[in-house]
Design an enzyme around this catalytic site. Structure first.
Site, PDB file in Angstrom:
ATOM      1  N   HIS A 285       1.980   6.659   8.760  1.00  0.00           N
ATOM      2  CA  HIS A 285       2.882   7.451   7.924  1.00  0.00           C
ATOM      3  C   HIS A 285       2.463   8.921   7.874  1.00  0.00           C
ATOM      4  CE1 HIS A 285       6.001   5.044   6.142  1.00  0.00           C
ATOM      5  NE2 HIS A 285       5.203   4.200   5.510  1.00  0.00           N
TER       6      HIS A 285
ATOM      7  N   GLU B  59       1.156   5.498   1.246  1.00  0.00           N
ATOM      8  CA  GLU B  59       0.668   6.479   2.214  1.00  0.00           C
ATOM      9  C   GLU B  59       0.409   7.874   1.649  1.00  0.00           C
ATOM     10  OE1 GLU B  59       3.872   5.185   2.183  1.00  0.00           O
ATOM     11  OE2 GLU B  59       5.341   6.730   2.697  1.00  0.00           O
TER      12      GLU B  59
ATOM     13  N   HIS C 289      -0.219   0.920   9.370  1.00  0.00           N
ATOM     14  CA  HIS C 289       1.080   1.374   8.869  1.00  0.00           C
ATOM     15  C   HIS C 289       0.921   2.624   7.985  1.00  0.00           C
ATOM     16  CE1 HIS C 289       5.252   0.689   7.339  1.00  0.00           C
ATOM     17  NE2 HIS C 289       4.747   1.260   6.256  1.00  0.00           N
ATOM     18  N   GLU C 290       0.046   2.542   7.016  1.00  0.00           N
ATOM     19  CA  GLU C 290      -0.098   3.676   6.088  1.00  0.00           C
ATOM     20  C   GLU C 290      -0.671   4.884   6.814  1.00  0.00           C
ATOM     21  OE1 GLU C 290       1.506   3.130   3.491  1.00  0.00           O
ATOM     22  OE2 GLU C 290       1.479   0.940   3.632  1.00  0.00           O
TER      23      GLU C 290
ATOM     24  N   ALA D 290       0.844  -1.187   0.000  1.00  0.00           N
ATOM     25  CA  ALA D 290       0.000   0.000   0.000  1.00  0.00           C
ATOM     26  C   ALA D 290       0.878   1.235   0.000  1.00  0.00           C
ATOM     27  CB  ALA D 290      -0.907   0.015   1.233  1.00  0.00           C
TER      28      ALA D 290
HETATM   29  N1  TRP Z   1       5.852   3.597   1.171  1.00  0.00           N
HETATM   30  C1  TRP Z   1       5.082   2.401   1.002  1.00  0.00           C
HETATM   31  C2  TRP Z   1       4.926   1.791   2.394  1.00  0.00           C
HETATM   32  O1  TRP Z   1       5.784   1.194   2.928  1.00  0.00           O
HETATM   33  C3  TRP Z   1       5.651   1.363   0.130  1.00  0.00           C
HETATM   34  C4  TRP Z   1       6.026   1.685  -1.257  1.00  0.00           C
HETATM   35  C5  TRP Z   1       7.188   2.167  -1.701  1.00  0.00           C
HETATM   36  C6  TRP Z   1       5.323   1.361  -2.416  1.00  0.00           C
HETATM   37  N2  TRP Z   1       7.251   2.153  -3.070  1.00  0.00           N
HETATM   38  C7  TRP Z   1       6.124   1.663  -3.517  1.00  0.00           C
HETATM   39  C8  TRP Z   1       4.078   0.839  -2.628  1.00  0.00           C
HETATM   40  C9  TRP Z   1       5.724   1.401  -4.821  1.00  0.00           C
HETATM   41  C10 TRP Z   1       3.687   0.584  -3.925  1.00  0.00           C
HETATM   42  C11 TRP Z   1       4.506   0.851  -5.010  1.00  0.00           C
HETATM   43  O2  TRP Z   1       3.981   1.967   3.041  1.00  0.00           O
HETATM   44 ZN    ZN Z   2       5.769   2.310   4.847  1.00  0.00          ZN
END
Ligand code: TRP
Ligand code: ZN
Length: 884
Positions: A309, A272, A305-306, A270
């Site tokens: 963030h 954020e 988690h999201e 997912a």
């Molecule tokens: N930041 C996202 C998380 O950890 C994860 C993420 C990073 C992501 N790059 C991505 C999700 C590309 C989908 C596609 O919560």
């Molecule tokens: Zn994350």
């Protein structure tokens, strides 16, 4: 696609941006293959830098430039440069100016799922890490923060719902057309990787929320039409996450709307994006008939988690991608704490450590090892790893252990207060805790900069005459790529001494190294430290590294008798479990060696009997008892082998161990199974889930003899289950052990659930993980199934990914055929979706530890990939590092 020779980006080369973009106004006209994106950027030279700011290089990829205006005038052809990496204004104004760009992009052709793409007719975006440059020209780096206003326009029939970050503004029909529009404004300046836009025909579940200080928030969960009954649990998890972050960290939400959108094509779990989280539908949709308890827990954890963030990632973001763990390690720590508070804390700890050892320890001991904060990269997408996420969370946990919960909380408050609105670094984060604790954190910082799993060796000595007890601890860390030698790190070792009566003894420490003064905590900061305790008349048994207080490999000098003692008496639930795991692991290591040398393996009767006593103890929570019944994982065993891993020998040893359970403890297992039966309607809560986990762990062991009696029980459970957890557990047993019964059950399962792609993923996964060389043929055949698609990452992960990463027996076929098969799939995906291709290739991460015959075959497969034309940067990077 051409082969990139990827350029290396280094942390030491970081420079602040020469220009800032204060605001961006986007106007996006959605259409399936030709979406028009108009962007108006207010740009100014960065006042923090002196002198000539030079050319302005905006990132842009796969964009068709249709027009370009500077301060409302078309830009002369010789005023800019255009290439496949972006757009450069050669001599931009020294004063603030406005740049307007017009581009077209093709969301339907976007199979990489980065930038703007279509998934089952829904327009969606993914911008982290560097996807925004596939939408428009921009300074696509996390330290450029802008206020976004987004206008979206589409045909009403094509996209009745139009969403972007922030709060909703003007919206309506465009008169005289079949089109409509919506404007969204996000008042919080943010980097481009947090941008999101969604358009499509979606169903909405909606609820009101009020933050602690009284801000009303409109909570929305959007799912594909027909899935709305599967969205309630996600909504509930969201509300619980919001309340928890207020209670545990004092963090409130900061916009009028918070939306979650579930899509079926998604590269990871997912994302954020500010106020508009986009999810893999696997982490939103849940109903008893289709989702397992583990799925529910996954939904809850990823939603949390999201959401978390929003503060750790969005309000405070990362200065550059080297700081990725600043948001990811910290946010994983926060979601782990949320789950620990929501469910069972010891069970969550055990599960997290299992995951860490299985994924992160194996990553850290192979060619892809890297520090929690890497010093260089060629493709940042390849650094969303178990090391950055899971080891990154362990580093935060150690920090809290070392300085104590109150000082840790004060440091978090200081961090939020001091850096709100910043793009920050790890140094700035750690400085907050150095301040609240008054401690020097330089040795602790090595956790961020040194790769590899440290080994802590312990030697104990009891002197009955002097009534002293000493513990000598030594730390070492193996070499990793680019880091041949390591410095000692600050390792918190929680411990207790347990006397012969089973009670902890309160012995006086007489050594000088008791720096922290915390009882029960050894702070190991030097290569070698010795602790001495006085007044210890009888030899105690030490319980070391309680609650797994540091991500290290512990080599102690305890006997099997000591471990049996800890299994009975240790008050630390983690170490009680660990005692059982270590005994099993030691036995498995010996047995696999015997298997390789064609010697008798023996049977672990006494270990199994002791574990069954603990697992039968009804004073423990059922979920915890279930953990006791799960033997170490395959990678756990493989990591203990120094001279060549033979997967068949490990498998044989693991089978012997499971069969010892069924042969010697069948009646007890069956009793446990019966006692865990639930006589109430299904609920995914932790209590019921724990009972089912216990029942199904017992069933799996019981059926390891493939007896008709056990298979009948599995069959009965499969036939009568009213929930996916029990049904899938039973199906797994039938598929692994039941021969024809397995095939029959699979057929029925497919017929019953073919309308649910996420359930069909389970069907793929069960078949791809049968530990048998012939599984390769089954996987090849399943690729032809109408339910399979190389374009959907969930399908690829379920069938190919689980075959490569979760079926060591079949993947490591002696003839090397499976390596060749996976290499072919990597090359096929390389052209479609490089991120997913690179991740699949990660299945080779432990190839160097294989026994020679397999190792050479794995090398050949990797070399074939390396020699192929048109490698993406993602695949090129992984294959090059794997072979180095
Ligand atoms: N930041 C996202 C998380 O950890 C994860 C993420 C990073 C992501 N790059 C991505 C999700 C590309 C989908 C596609 O919560
Ligand atoms: Zn994350």
């Amino acid at each position: 696609m051409r082969t990139d020779t990827p350029q290396t980006i280094r942390l030491e080369d970081y420079r602040p941006p020469a220009y800032l973009i204060d605001t961006i106004e986007l106007n996006v006209r959605l259409a399936p293959d030709s979406t028009r994106v108009e962007a108006q950027l207010s740009i100014r030279p960065n006042p923090a830098l002196e002198g000539n700011h030079g050319p302005l290089s905006l990132d842009g990829e796969s964009l068709k430039l249709e027009g370009l205006e500077l301060n409302s005038l078309p830009l002369a052809n010789d005023a800019y440069n255009l290439d496949e990496k972006g757009l450069t204004l050669l001599d931009p104004p020294r004063e603030p100016f406005v740049l307007r760009t017009y581009v077209t992009i093709d969301p339907s052709a976007n199979t990489q799922l980065m930038g703007l793409y279509r998934s089952n007719g829904i327009y969606t975006t993914q911008c982290e890490a560097e996807g925004f440059r596939r939408i428009t020209y921009f300074l696509d780096r996390p330290d450029v923060l802008s206020v976004f206003t987004t206008r979206i326009e589409a045909r009403k029939s094509d996209a009745p719902i139009l969403l972007s970050n922030g709060n909703p503004g003007e919206a309506g029909d465009i008169e005289g057309t079949d089109r409509h529009f919506a404007v969204w404004h996000d008042p919080h300046p943010k980097p481009s990787y947090l941008f999101a836009l969604v358009g499509g025909d979606l169903s909405l579940v909606r609820e009101d929320f009020s933050t602690r200080s009284g801000r009303p928030v409109d909570l929305r969960v959007y799912v594909e039409k027909g899935n709305e009954e599967q969205a309630d649990f996600a909504m509930d998890a969201l509300k619980r996450s919001m309340v928890w972050d207020e209670d545990a960290f004092g963090r409130e939400y900061d916009l009028d709307v918070f939306s979650i959108v579930a899509v079926s094509h998604f590269n990871m779990g997912a994302m954020e994006n500010k106020g508009l989280n986009v999810f893999n539908d696997k982490y939103v949709l849940a109903a008893p008939a289709t989702a397992t308890d583990a799925d529910y827990e996954g939904v809850e954890a990823v939603i949390a988690h999201e959401y978390f963030h929003n503060w750790t990632g969005n309000r405070i973001t990362c200065r550059d991608w080297f700081q990725l763990c600043l948001k990811e390690g910290l946010t994983v720590f926060r979601d782990q704490e949320f789950t620990s508070d929501t469910r069972s804390r010891p069970v969550k700890r055990i599960q997290d450590v299992r995951l860490l050892r299985t994924h992160q320890f194996s990553e850290d001991s192979g060619p892809l090892a890297h520090p929690v904060r890497p010093q260089s990269y060629r493709e940042i997408n390849n650094f969303y790893t178990a090391t950055v996420y899971e080891k990154g969370a362990e580093v935060i946990r150690m920090l809290k252990t070392l300085i104590g919960p109150e000082t840790f909380a004060a440091g978090m408050d200081l961090y939020f207060q001091r850096h709100d609105g910043d793009a920050a670094t790890i140094e700035e984060f750690i400085a907050c805790f150095a301040q609240t604790s008054g401690r020097d954190m330089s040795r602790f910082m090595r956790w961020y900069n040194q790769a590899g799993t440290p080994e802590v060796t312990v030697a104990t000595f009891h002197d009955p005459d002097a009534a002293t007890y000493t513990i000598e601890l030594t730390q070492t860390c193996p070499p990793t790529p680019g880091q041949p030698s390591k410095e000692p790190q600050t390792i918190p070792v929680l411990f207790a001494l347990i006397g012969p009566d089973g009670n902890e003894i309160d012995a006086q420490r007489t050594d000088a190294s008791n720096l922290s003064g915390e009882p029960g905590l050894i702070e190991l900061s030097d290569t070698r430290q010795t602790l001495t305790f006085a007044g210890v008349r009888q030899r105690p048994v030490p319980s070391l590294l309680r609650n797994f207080s540091a991500p290290v490999k512990l080599k102690d000098d305890l006997s099997e008798e000591d471990r049996l003692f800890l299994l009975r008496h240790d008050a630390d639930p983690f170490n009680r479990w660990q005692a059982a795991q270590t005994m099993m692991l030691d036995w498995l290591l010996g047995a696999q060696r015997n298997a390789r040398e064609d010697q008798e393996m023996g049977a672990p009767d006494s270990i199994v009997a002791a574990i069954m006593v603990a697992a039968g103890d009804t004073t423990f929570d059922p979920a915890y008892r279930a953990e006791l019944l799960k033997p170490p994982s395959f990678p756990d065993v493989a990591q203990g082998i120094v001279n060549g891993v033979d997967p068949d020998a490990i498998h044989a040893a693991m089978e012997r161990m499971r069969q010892t359970f069924s042969a010697t403890q069948g009646a007890v297992l069956d009793e446990i199974r019966a006692s865990a039966e639930i006589d109430a309607p299904y609920s995914p809560d932790a209590e019921q889930a724990g009972l089912r986990a216990l029942k199904n762990a017992a069933l799996a062991l019981l059926a390891s003899d493939s007896s008709d009696a056990a298979l009948d029980k599995a069959q009965a459970q499969f036939d009568s289950a009213d929930n996916m957890t029990d049904r899938l557990a039973a199906l797994g047993v039938l598929v692994q052990r039941g021969g024809n019964r397995g095939s029959q059950a699979l057929k029925r399962f497919y017929d019953d659930f073919q309308r649910y792609p996420l359930v069909i993923d389970k069907w793929f996964m069960l078949q791809a993980t049968v530990p048998d060389a012939d599984t390769l043929d089954a996987v090849r055949a399943l690729m032809e199934s109408p339910a399979f698609s190389m374009r959907n990452p969930n399908r690829v992960r379920a069938l190919i990914g689980s075959f490569a990463a979760a079926n060591p027996v079949a993947f490591n076929r002696l003839d090397g055929e499976s390596y060749g098969f996976v290499a072919e799939r990597v090359l096929e995906l390389n052209a479609l979706n490089p991120q997913v291709a690179a991740r699949l290739l990660g299945a080779f991460r432990s190839w160097k530890t294989l026994e020679p015959a397999r190792r050479e075959k794995a090398r050949a497969a990797l070399e074939k990939i390396a020699a192929s034309d048109g490698l993406s940067r993602d695949v090129n990077d992984i294959v090059t590092r794997s072979l180095a």
